[in-house]
Design a protein around this motif. Structure first.
Motif, mmCIF file in Angstrom:
data_model
loop_
_atom_site.group_PDB
_atom_site.id
_atom_site.type_symbol
_atom_site.label_atom_id
_atom_site.label_comp_id
_atom_site.label_asym_id
_atom_site.label_seq_id
_atom_site.Cartn_x
_atom_site.Cartn_y
_atom_site.Cartn_z
ATOM 1 N N PRO A 368 36.564 37.596 53.179
ATOM 2 C CA PRO A 368 37.673 36.753 53.659
ATOM 3 C C PRO A 368 37.950 35.540 52.777
ATOM 4 O O PRO A 368 39.098 35.089 52.686
ATOM 5 C CB PRO A 368 37.212 36.330 55.060
ATOM 6 C CG PRO A 368 36.234 37.370 55.469
ATOM 7 C CD PRO A 368 35.534 37.785 54.223
ATOM 8 N N ASP A 369 36.914 35.006 52.115
ATOM 9 C CA ASP A 369 37.129 33.810 51.314
ATOM 10 C C ASP A 369 37.980 34.068 50.081
ATOM 11 O O ASP A 369 38.358 33.116 49.385
ATOM 12 C CB ASP A 369 35.784 33.200 50.899
ATOM 13 C CG ASP A 369 35.159 32.370 52.016
ATOM 14 O OD1 ASP A 369 35.805 32.220 53.070
ATOM 15 O OD2 ASP A 369 34.024 31.887 51.844
ATOM 16 N N ARG A 370 38.301 35.313 49.785
ATOM 17 C CA ARG A 370 39.228 35.568 48.691
ATOM 18 C C ARG A 370 40.619 35.012 49.023
ATOM 19 O O ARG A 370 41.458 34.860 48.137
ATOM 20 C CB ARG A 370 39.305 37.063 48.360
ATOM 21 C CG ARG A 370 40.035 37.909 49.337
ATOM 22 C CD ARG A 370 40.258 39.344 48.807
ATOM 23 N NE ARG A 370 39.093 40.206 48.984
ATOM 24 C CZ ARG A 370 38.433 40.756 47.975
ATOM 25 N NH1 ARG A 370 38.806 40.502 46.725
ATOM 26 N NH2 ARG A 370 37.412 41.558 48.203
ATOM 27 N N TRP A 371 40.855 34.695 50.324
ATOM 28 C CA TRP A 371 42.142 34.160 50.760
ATOM 29 C C TRP A 371 42.133 32.649 50.922
ATOM 30 O O TRP A 371 43.085 32.073 51.468
ATOM 31 C CB TRP A 371 42.575 34.832 52.063
ATOM 32 C CG TRP A 371 42.727 36.313 51.896
ATOM 33 C CD1 TRP A 371 41.900 37.290 52.375
ATOM 34 C CD2 TRP A 371 43.735 36.980 51.142
ATOM 35 N NE1 TRP A 371 42.327 38.526 51.986
ATOM 36 C CE2 TRP A 371 43.457 38.380 51.229
ATOM 37 C CE3 TRP A 371 44.835 36.557 50.422
ATOM 38 C CZ2 TRP A 371 44.269 39.328 50.612
ATOM 39 C CZ3 TRP A 371 45.641 37.508 49.800
ATOM 40 C CH2 TRP A 371 45.349 38.875 49.908
ATOM 41 N N LEU A 372 41.055 31.981 50.469
ATOM 42 C CA LEU A 372 41.087 30.524 50.415
ATOM 43 C C LEU A 372 42.201 30.076 49.470
ATOM 44 O O LEU A 372 42.454 30.723 48.450
ATOM 45 C CB LEU A 372 39.744 29.981 49.932
ATOM 46 C CG LEU A 372 38.586 30.037 50.937
ATOM 47 C CD1 LEU A 372 37.259 29.791 50.234
ATOM 48 C CD2 LEU A 372 38.799 29.028 52.055
ATOM 49 N N PRO A 373 42.884 28.973 49.771
ATOM 50 C CA PRO A 373 44.028 28.555 48.940
ATOM 51 C C PRO A 373 43.697 28.437 47.461
ATOM 52 O O PRO A 373 44.512 28.802 46.606
ATOM 53 C CB PRO A 373 44.405 27.197 49.536
ATOM 54 C CG PRO A 373 43.942 27.260 50.951
ATOM 55 C CD PRO A 373 42.696 28.095 50.938
ATOM 56 N N GLU A 374 42.501 27.959 47.160
ATOM 57 C CA GLU A 374 42.160 27.773 45.750
ATOM 58 C C GLU A 374 41.777 29.063 45.046
ATOM 59 O O GLU A 374 41.624 29.096 43.825
ATOM 60 C CB GLU A 374 41.005 26.762 45.614
ATOM 61 C CG GLU A 374 39.691 27.204 46.230
ATOM 62 C CD GLU A 374 39.552 26.821 47.706
ATOM 63 O OE1 GLU A 374 38.408 26.777 48.193
ATOM 64 O OE2 GLU A 374 40.594 26.558 48.349
ATOM 65 N N ARG A 375 41.612 30.171 45.810
ATOM 66 C CA ARG A 375 41.172 31.424 45.204
ATOM 67 C C ARG A 375 42.249 32.505 45.155
ATOM 68 O O ARG A 375 42.129 33.466 44.407
ATOM 69 C CB ARG A 375 39.960 31.976 45.956
ATOM 70 C CG ARG A 375 38.698 31.135 45.805
ATOM 71 C CD ARG A 375 37.510 31.790 46.462
ATOM 72 N NE ARG A 375 37.248 33.137 45.927
ATOM 73 C CZ ARG A 375 36.290 33.937 46.390
ATOM 74 N NH1 ARG A 375 35.507 33.538 47.385
ATOM 75 N NH2 ARG A 375 36.115 35.136 45.853
ATOM 76 N N CYS A 376 43.284 32.373 45.973
ATOM 77 C CA CYS A 376 44.241 33.478 46.091
ATOM 78 C C CYS A 376 45.484 33.288 45.234
ATOM 79 O O CYS A 376 46.440 34.060 45.343
ATOM 80 C CB CYS A 376 44.648 33.676 47.551
ATOM 81 S SG CYS A 376 45.596 32.303 48.230
ATOM 82 N N THR A 377 45.482 32.286 44.367
ATOM 83 C CA THR A 377 46.687 32.003 43.596
ATOM 84 C C THR A 377 47.001 33.080 42.570
ATOM 85 O O THR A 377 48.118 33.150 42.062
ATOM 86 C CB THR A 377 46.545 30.653 42.879
ATOM 87 O OG1 THR A 377 45.362 30.686 42.067
ATOM 88 C CG2 THR A 377 46.444 29.514 43.881
ATOM 89 N N THR A 378 46.021 33.913 42.251
ATOM 90 C CA THR A 378 46.265 34.976 41.269
ATOM 91 C C THR A 378 46.897 36.215 41.886
ATOM 92 O O THR A 378 47.265 37.141 41.160
ATOM 93 C CB THR A 378 44.950 35.378 40.583
ATOM 94 O OG1 THR A 378 44.029 35.846 41.565
ATOM 95 C CG2 THR A 378 44.340 34.187 39.839
ATOM 96 N N VAL A 379 46.991 36.255 43.198
ATOM 97 C CA VAL A 379 47.583 37.416 43.868
ATOM 98 C C VAL A 379 49.097 37.207 43.971
ATOM 99 O O VAL A 379 49.557 36.315 44.665
ATOM 100 C CB VAL A 379 46.982 37.614 45.275
ATOM 101 C CG1 VAL A 379 47.615 38.829 45.951
ATOM 102 C CG2 VAL A 379 45.476 37.769 45.194
ATOM 103 N N ALA A 380 49.833 38.022 43.258
ATOM 104 C CA ALA A 380 51.293 37.897 43.263
ATOM 105 C C ALA A 380 51.873 38.434 44.564
ATOM 106 O O ALA A 380 51.239 39.224 45.276
ATOM 107 C CB ALA A 380 51.887 38.653 42.071
#
Length: 474
Positions: A368-380
């Motif tokens: 779930p932490d892949r969706w933290l704001p600082e981590r998910c910016t690479t997901v277009a």
């Protein structure tokens, strides 16, 4: 259209006569996920019928957004049209636009606030029905919750409840066989084997109960009613001013029953199961619920603050997304180096798309932490589309997200769930990969601590903040 395109490569494993149908039927999720190795577009033969599968986010975006006007609903929807008719999810062009315009007011922000009150009440009833040490079939329980909540919010309790038992019994039968029918030749529908008989009987019962709901609503005082059936009965075609036919109304109701139950039930089931296997994430949610809610009931105002639950739901719907969707070209279309002529069937799998290792690190794992704001910016934006994209995006996405958040918050502040020993649920092939069987043990989260039910906060009607948690590039 230029003529320098190259031939679309075949998926491996094609058999004489059957093509790739046996592989798709045997294990659709694994087969569809394997196709990404063939490039952005691969050819799969269902018997003698070619189907072109878009396997990259860029190619799916071409089909659903950039060149959407060159596509219509495809074979998958043709094959289930005898059941779901020409409802919002199944219609094309002007019919789709007109029906979407009629139904859109049902999802206005003020209505979502009212729906949330019903969802909260039903979630509390469900939570209080559980007992310490009880084993609960989570998939069946979440399905029942979703169906009954949809009945109360969209149909009204007096009419919708009469259909609930039929829907609870027959909807899983229909969903289980729908994908199989879409990938099989139509001639097989007439063979009197068990799955066909079960599907036809369930579809017939579902149509009958919906027709009864329409008749009952028409014969009641609908002047002050604003449920789905009453709105459809009062609607008129924009050009002709004619009312919708009973068949058109039935089609829309069936569409809502499918779309409004399966996604919510499947996502909630997998989210609760994955949490039971990840105690650290479960503890994070418990801590946030304690900070935001404490001992009082969940309210509408709490929903935007429950970011830990949002991340879990995002990850659950990523791992267990829609198995297969299809479109058909209405004119010659260029997709990358390939040209598809009018009438070509194009498919894509959100399940496979959301497990692409190029986009998601360790894609098979629940993180779930892949969706933290600082981590998910690479997901277009086009790489994560659990509710679809373009003009076919799910009209009820906010409704589903509010409902799922409310249930998670209500249950998890009071209970911990543990998987039954020796029972590992597996994704069952259907429109959504729902768990085949998911018994779980219910345990109190805090011993000796009661959750108050006396708190009553004023309801906030504006649901503008209750959006699915998304990467910031959305």
């Amino acid at each position: 259209m230029q003529s320098d395109a190259i031939a679309v490569p075949y998926a491996p494993g094609k058999l004489p006569i059957f093509g790739h149908a046996l592989q798709l039927g045997r294990d659709p999720m694994s087969f569809l996920a394997s196709l990404r190795d063939g490039g952005g577009l691969v050819r799969v033969d269902l018997g003698t019928m070619p189907m072109y599968v878009a396997t990259s986010a860029r190619m799916v975006h071409e089909v659903t957004v950039k060149q959407a006007r060159s596509f219509e609903k495809g074979r998958l929807f043709d094959r289930v049209r005898p059941l779901v008719g020409n409802g919002l999810a199944n219609s094309n062009g002007a019919v789709h636009r007109a029906h979407r315009q009629i139904i859109q007011p049902l999802f206005h922000q003020r209505r979502l606030g009212r729906y949330a009150e019903i969802m909260i009440h039903r979630a509390r009833v469900l939570s209080h029905s559980w007992k310490p040490g009880q084993f609960v079939d989570i998939e069946a329980t979440m399905s029942a919750y979703a169906i009954e909540t949809l009945a109360q919010t969209m149909f009204g309790t007096d009419l919708g409840q009469s259909a609930v038992e039929v829907v609870r019994r027959d909807l899983p039968i229909i969903l289980k066989n729908m994908l199989l029918r879409a990938a099989s030749p139509a001639i097989l529908d007439r063979i009197p084997i068990g799955p066909n008989r079960a599907f036809d009987s369930a579809a017939s019962r579902l149509r009958d109960v919906i027709d009864n709901v329409i008749d009952a609503t028409r014969n009641s005082d609908t002047a002050d009613r604003d449920d789905l059936v009453s709105i459809l009965l009062a609607s008129r075609h924009e050009r002709t001013g004619a009312p919708l036919t009973d068949l058109e109304i039935r089609d829309q109701i069936v569409t809502f029953l499918f779309a409004g139950t399966e996604t919510v039930a499947s996502t909630l089931s997998w989210a609760l199961y994955e949490l039971s296997r990840n105690p650290e994430v479960d503890n994070q949610i418990a801590a946030q619920l304690n900070d935001v809610i404490g001992d009082r009931p969940v309210t509408i105002e709490d929903i935007p603050q429950l970011t830990a639950i949002h991340r879990v739901l995002n990850e659950a719907v990523r791992l267990y997304s829609v198995t297969l969707l299809m479109r058909r070209t209405t004119s010659d279309v260029r997709l990358g180096p390939y040209i598809l002529h009018a009438g070509a069937e194009v498919a894509f799998s959100l399940y496979a798309l959301h497990r692409d290792p190029v986009v998601f690190e360790r894609p098979e794992e629940f993180i779930p932490d892949r969706w933290l704001p600082e981590r998910c910016t690479t997901v277009a934006r086009e790489e994560f589309i659990p509710f679809g994209a373009g003009n076919r995006r799910c009209i009820g996405d906010k409704f589903a997200w509010i409902e799922a958040t409310v249930v998670m918050a209500t249950l998890l502040r009071r209970w911990k769930l543990r998987p039954a020993v020796g029972c590992t649920p597996k994704p069952a092939a259907a429109a959504m990969p729902h768990p085949d069987f998911m018994p779980m043990l219910v345990e109190p989260r805090y011993s000796g601590r009661e959750v108050s039910e006396s708190y009553s906060a004023p309801a906030r009607r504006d649901a503008s903040a209750f959006l699915p948690y998304r990467p910031h590039r959305y």
